[in-house]
Design an enzyme around this catalytic site. Structure first.
Site, PDB file in Angstrom:
ATOM      1  N   HIS A  53       0.742  -1.140   0.036  1.00  0.00           N
ATOM      2  CA  HIS A  53       0.129   0.030   0.184  1.00  0.00           C
ATOM      3  C   HIS A  53       0.705   1.265   0.002  1.00  0.00           C
ATOM      4  O   HIS A  53       0.397   2.391  -0.280  1.00  0.00           O
ATOM      5  CB  HIS A  53      -0.782   0.088   1.228  1.00  0.00           C
ATOM      6  N   ASP A 109      -3.688 -10.658  -1.543  1.00  0.00           N
ATOM      7  CA  ASP A 109      -3.919 -10.018  -0.442  1.00  0.00           C
ATOM      8  C   ASP A 109      -5.428  -9.783  -0.524  1.00  0.00           C
ATOM      9  O   ASP A 109      -5.893  -9.259  -1.532  1.00  0.00           O
ATOM     10  CB  ASP A 109      -3.105  -8.960   0.003  1.00  0.00           C
ATOM     11  N   HIS A 169      -6.502  -7.011   0.508  1.00  0.00           N
ATOM     12  CA  HIS A 169      -6.685  -5.634   0.041  1.00  0.00           C
ATOM     13  C   HIS A 169      -6.349  -5.340  -1.201  1.00  0.00           C
ATOM     14  O   HIS A 169      -5.085  -6.116  -1.649  1.00  0.00           O
ATOM     15  CB  HIS A 169      -6.043  -4.680   1.308  1.00  0.00           C
ATOM     16  N   ASP A 229      -4.721 -12.571   4.690  1.00  0.00           N
ATOM     17  CA  ASP A 229      -5.748 -12.027   5.309  1.00  0.00           C
ATOM     18  C   ASP A 229      -7.154 -12.131   4.823  1.00  0.00           C
ATOM     19  O   ASP A 229      -8.128 -11.744   5.067  1.00  0.00           O
ATOM     20  CB  ASP A 229      -5.656 -10.298   5.466  1.00  0.00           C
TER      21      ASP A 229
END
Ligand SMILES: [Zn+2]
Length: 389
Positions: free
Chosen positions: A135, A171, A173, A260
């Site tokens: 990120h 991931d 995200h 995650d």
């Protein structure tokens, strides 16, 4: 198909602790390294390699030098969160902490150590599970990430070896920081599967975001709905990833394997399992051998069940990279260590006892339909742009 696998790890990675109560817990890295050792993988072709810090010149491949200076400045004792305003530092997600630059530069350098080990021919596959900080932006920290090690590895491979890099991000995200760095670059294709930005940070990553300029078609996004299972995820993988990889013909595959997306993860809403992550790793392994001579650099990423999920998911991933079948019962020595650190009983098995609770029919149907619609949209709109299909 099993070649030597390097695991890039140092206990110093635990210096990357954003705060004692932050969801990204460094103990997950220690427990992963210890489970890999407890399973005796070092006697079966897996070897630990030390990372090295990334230099400022290397960090400049993906970050504004002024940002690196700010991170270094706020790493000093007594620095205050307020001073990080405008750089994404000092926030709830990214509180500042002492030696922040040193810890972040070491993790960034870990990705370079992995890339160097692969490009020197020392190993075919390398796993940098302390990294995957996807990120971080050019001049802004975000989503627990300060320096974007995985974008750095791709940029270094491109600049130092003229490599075409296929980046796969699994991931939960969206891999927004990596996508942003290469959004107009046709030599790095970024593919991200993630929980839809309608439900989850960072709120981006929709199929229509497909790159710009010469990079049009080289950014691929599949948003997924809550309740997405192993079966739905793997079916989407089979429909999208091999055709894109064959058309793109990379020299190296770089992956972000945050775990995650697991059904127990406290921050997300997908429903994958450890055996799902293992199957995903086996598919990536086969693909790397098929399209780029086995050159595969994998990183970690998200994963907020530090005791019961992360060590199992990344150990299963390591074994899949090495083509090793693991005994399902977890080593007792490791279970004792895990219980000591967590204060609760450790899981008994690597994967067989890891099943999400029965999902509501409507949730499952919506997840299946959303994945199928996303896949169809990418096949219709993106595949033609890169000659896939
Ligand atoms: Zn994540």
């Amino acid at each position: 198909m099993s070649g030597e696998v390097a695991v890039i790890y140092s206990d110093a990675y635990r210096g990357y602790e954003l705060s004692p109560w932050h969801p990204m817990k460094p103990v997950r890295l220690l427990l992963t390294a210890e489970l890999i050792r407890a399973y005796g993988l070092e006697d079966q072709g897996v070897r630990f390699l030390e990372p090295r810090p990334a230099t400022d010149a290397e960090l400049a491949l993906v970050h504004d030098p002024a940002y690196v200076d700010k991170v270094r400045e706020l790493s000093a004792p007594g620095a205050r969160d307020a001073e990080g305003m405008g750089w994404g530092l000092g926030t709830g997600d990214n509180p500042i902490f002492e030696r922040m630059h040193e810890a972040s530069a070491l993790i960034a350098g870990g990705a370079l150590a992995a890339a160097e080990a692969i490009m020197s021919g020392k190993v075919q596959h390398a796993f940098h599970f302390g990294g995957g900080l996807h990120h971080a932006h050019r001049a802004r920290a975000a989503g627990f990430c300060i320096y974007n090690d995985v974008a750095l590895a791709a940029a270094w491979l491109e600049r130092e070896h003229g490599a075409r890099v296929l980046y796969l991000d699994f991931d939960a995200h969206h891999g927004d920081g990596v996508q942003e760095r290469f959004y107009d670059d046709p030599r790095v294709m970024t593919v991200s599967f993630h929980e839809s930005g309608r439900h989850l940070f960072p709120g981006s990553g929709f199929p229509g975001q497909a790159g710009e300029g010469e990079g049009k078609g080289y950014a691929v996004n599949l948003p997924l709905e809550p309740g997405t299972t192993d079966e739905i995820f793997l079916e989407a993988y089979d429909r999208l990833v091999p055709p894109l990889a064959r058309a793109f013909a990379p020299d190296v595959i770089v992956t972000q394997n945050g775990c995650d997306a697991h059904w127990e993860d406290p921050l997300t809403h997908l429903a994958l399992t450890v055996s799902g992550f293992r199957e995903l790793a086996r598919r990536q392994h086969r693909l790397a051998h098929e399209v780029c001579g086995g050159r595969w650099l994998a990183t970690g990423g998200g994963g907020y069940q530090a005791f019961s999920v992360v060590p199992r998911a990344w150990t299963a991933h390591t074994a899949a990279m090495a083509g090793i079948e693991l005994e399902d019962r977890l080593p007792e020595s490791w279970r004792r260590l895990c219980a000591e650190r967590s204060g609760v009983e450790a899981p008994r098995c690597l994967a067989s006892d890891d099943r999400p609770p029965e999902l509501d029919r409507a949730v499952l149907d919506r997840a299946r339909e959303a994945a199928a619609a996303g896949v169809a949209e990418i096949e219709r709109n993106v595949f033609p742009l890169v000659g896939a299909g």
